[in-house]
Design a protein around this motif. Structure first.
Motif, PDB file in Angstrom:
ATOM      1  N   UNK A 134      41.274  40.741  51.644  1.00 20.79           N
ATOM      2  CA  UNK A 134      42.227  39.781  52.198  1.00 20.79           C
ATOM      3  C   UNK A 134      43.039  39.185  51.051  1.00 20.79           C
ATOM      4  N   UNK A 135      44.340  39.089  51.225  1.00 18.69           N
ATOM      5  CA  UNK A 135      45.178  38.550  50.158  1.00 18.69           C
ATOM      6  C   UNK A 135      44.990  37.046  50.004  1.00 18.69           C
ATOM      7  N   UNK A 136      45.216  36.569  48.800  1.00 11.36           N
ATOM      8  CA  UNK A 136      45.220  35.126  48.548  1.00 11.36           C
ATOM      9  C   UNK A 136      46.632  34.621  48.812  1.00 11.36           C
ATOM     10  N   UNK A 137      46.755  33.375  49.180  1.00  7.22           N
ATOM     11  CA  UNK A 137      48.080  32.804  49.370  1.00  7.22           C
ATOM     12  C   UNK A 137      48.147  31.908  50.575  1.00  7.22           C
ATOM     13  N   UNK A 138      49.352  31.477  50.881  1.00  7.47           N
ATOM     14  CA  UNK A 138      49.595  30.527  51.955  1.00  7.47           C
ATOM     15  C   UNK A 138      49.389  31.134  53.344  1.00  7.47           C
TER      16      UNK A 138
END
Length: 139
Positions: A134-138
């Motif tokens: 899963x990508x990190x970020x908003x």
């Protein structure tokens, strides 16, 4: 159950379903095409199998959200109407197939992908193994 379920006698620990994503097998995967938001007013539009939002690369499945305004322009969200034809729309509830954008109720601002095997494979008891990043970020 389903078109990709094995038949006959099953053994404990037997692999029942596998996809290594060397391509997107449309006989296994069902793609949602709706703006319904699942009844909880999610702000994404699921446009079916759009290559901007789903790709298979190097044995990995990539799901990529995009901004609707990047594709159609900012004013589209509050001034245009989107009609998904009835034979292509997968969920009509909650204005999923026909939506008019207004300043108070814009067209869904995110385009994403909702994909599952509900029509080709399902199980009740067993063990599922998935490798995911899963990508990190908003988002």
């Amino acid at each position: 159950t389903g078109t990709h379920a094995p038949g006959g006698q099953l053994c404990s620990g037997q692999l029942l379903f596998e996809d290594n994503f060397n391509g997107i097998d449309t006989s296994k995967w069902f793609f949602a095409n709706t703006m319904a938001g699942g009844g909880n007013w999610e702000f994404q539009w699921y446009p079916g199998q759009d290559p901007l939002n789903i790709q298979s690369r190097g044995g990995n499945l990539h799901l990529t959200p995009t901004l609707t305004s990047d594709l159609f322009g900012e004013t589209f969200l509050t001034t245009q109407r989107v009609v998904i034809p009835a034979d292509q729309c997968t969920q009509a509830d909650w204005y999923g197939c026909d939506r008019q954008g207004t300043p108070d109720n814009p067209i869904n601002v995110i385009r994403s992908t909702k994909v599952d095997t509900s029509r080709s494979f399902s199980f009740v008891y067993g063990e599922m193994e998935i490798r995911a990043k899963a990508p990190a970020g908003d988002w």
